[in-house]
Design an enzyme around this catalytic site. Structure first.
Site, PDB file in Angstrom:
ATOM      1  N   LYS A 202       0.853  -1.190   0.000  1.00  0.00           N
ATOM      2  CA  LYS A 202       0.000   0.000   0.000  1.00  0.00           C
ATOM      3  C   LYS A 202       0.884   1.234   0.000  1.00  0.00           C
ATOM      4  O   LYS A 202       1.716   1.421   0.895  1.00  0.00           O
ATOM      5  CB  LYS A 202      -0.909  -0.008   1.228  1.00  0.00           C
ATOM      6  CG  LYS A 202      -1.756   1.246   1.345  1.00  0.00           C
ATOM      7  CD  LYS A 202      -2.803   1.124   2.421  1.00  0.00           C
ATOM      8  CE  LYS A 202      -3.570   2.425   2.570  1.00  0.00           C
ATOM      9  NZ  LYS A 202      -4.616   2.330   3.593  1.00  0.00           N
ATOM     10  N   LYS A 256      -2.173  -1.434  -3.867  1.00  0.00           N
ATOM     11  CA  LYS A 256      -3.051  -0.281  -3.753  1.00  0.00           C
ATOM     12  C   LYS A 256      -2.255   1.001  -3.794  1.00  0.00           C
ATOM     13  O   LYS A 256      -1.252   1.080  -3.079  1.00  0.00           O
ATOM     14  CB  LYS A 256      -3.822  -0.393  -2.430  1.00  0.00           C
ATOM     15  CG  LYS A 256      -4.701   0.765  -2.089  1.00  0.00           C
ATOM     16  CD  LYS A 256      -5.249   0.588  -0.706  1.00  0.00           C
ATOM     17  CE  LYS A 256      -6.084   1.785  -0.353  1.00  0.00           C
ATOM     18  NZ  LYS A 256      -6.567   1.725   1.009  1.00  0.00           N
TER      19      LYS A 256
END
Ligand code: PBG
Length: 332
Positions: A202, A256
């Site tokens: 992330k 992400k």
């Protein structure tokens, strides 16, 4: 052995593109409803559906309407729904105790969905930011986001979610060591089948802006998340993080944001072969919707093309705010 490509005109690539039938025959990847995880925002109250201005088409729903939405999602073949709570400022504290309250908004939504739509998998978010007075995913002590103390809180949060009936736990916090701690706690409590989808790679991204509006964290956040979320300049680090999280017991891994990080998706899938997901985040969604609303792009076509790109990059599924629209199109 690499097959040789005969020179033109023995090889004409346009032969394979001449008709819809032939294009279908040679098509390598396809998007299906099985690929969709639908992120939804839940708020308090009853009978409330409130638009999120920075995410046209997305709403915050009260628990009763979340359950209704899950029933509809199940009916159109969406396999999983992911809950994000909009927490009122009064419940945000320094100790983040609301995070593991068994009756918090998120846990009530899990139970409501499980009883209304038992066949849809329920995914959760594990991070302290909705409950933290300063908007960070971890505890802040003397200006530092502390790791190990945060992991203890995340474990409590995980157990409360599993107790409420969550099928998939989604740690989005980026603390070190949390996957192992969560997995051990789940096994210890008898939740052997509860899965962990680690937000392993992330990035500290500006594409999360509209989401922070949606969950009411934008105002609360002091500073940035660069000491725990990844530097967008790094790629090898993503592989090492994913390897580490898989070794600690993650069942699935996520990259992400999505579209700006398709290279990471491909490397991760090729390297580990594990169930791999991408999150088409709020900023990606907002850009497509805004351009479509202005008539600058064909929104539906761009939506489908953007999601197909994740499949081509090796993803097994996509978290996307477009899930219901896409499922309706794919179902005809
Ligand atoms: C918070 C969290 C964020 C998102 C999912 N979980 C925001 C952040 O890290 O600040 C972003 C999702 C999106 O932008 O759609 N732990």
């Amino acid at each position: 052995m690499k097959p040789t490509i005969a020179p033109y005109p023995l090889t004409r690539f346009r032969r394979a593109r001449q008709s819809s039938a032939i294009r279908g025959l040679v098509r390598e990847h396809a998007l299906t409803t099985d690929d969709l995880i639908w992120p939804v925002f839940v708020r308090d109250g009853e009978g409330i559906e409130e638009p999120v201005p920075s995410m046209p088409g997305v709403v915050r729903r009260s628990v009763d309407l979340i359950a209704k939405a899950a029933v509809e999602a199940q009916a159109i073949g969406i396999p999983a729904i992911c809950i994000f709570p909009y927490t009122v400022p009064r419940l945000k504290t320094e100790d983040c105790a609301e995070a593991w309250n068994v009756d918090n908004l998120s846990n009530r939504a899990i139970r409501a969905i499980k009883s209304a739509a038992p066949d849809i998998a329920v995914m959760t978010d594990v991070a302290l930011d909705p409950y933290n007075i300063n908007g960070h995913d971890g505890y802040v002590v003397d200006g530092e986001i502390v790791n190990d103390q945060t992991v203890e809180a995340l474990v409590k949060m995980t157990l409360a979610q599993a107790e409420a009936g969550a099928d998939i736990i989604g740690p989005s916090d980026m603390m070190d060591g949390r996957i192992g701690a969560m997995r051990r706690a789940l096994e210890g409590a008898g939740h052997h089948n509860v899965m962990i989808l680690s937000y392993a790679a992330k990035y500290a991204s500006a594409f999360y802006g509209p989401f922070r509006d949606a969950v009411g964290a934008a105002g609360a956040l002091t500073g940035d998340k660069k000491t725990y979320q990844m530097d967008p300049a790094n790629s090898n680090e993503a592989l090492r993080l994913i390897e580490r999280d898989l070794s600690e017991g993650a069942d699935m891994v996520m990259i992400k944001p999505g579209m700006p990080y398709l290279d990471i998706c491909r490397r991760v899938k090729d390297t580990f072969g594990a169930p791999t997901y991408a999150y088409q985040v709020s900023g990606e969604y907002a850009m497509i919707q805004a351009a479509a609303q202005n008539g600058w792009i064909d929104g539906e076509k761009v939506m489908l093309e953007s999601l197909l790109a994740f499949k081509r990059a090796g993803c097994d599924g996509i978290l996307t705010y477009f899930a219901p629209q896409v499922a309706r199109i794919l179902q005809g």
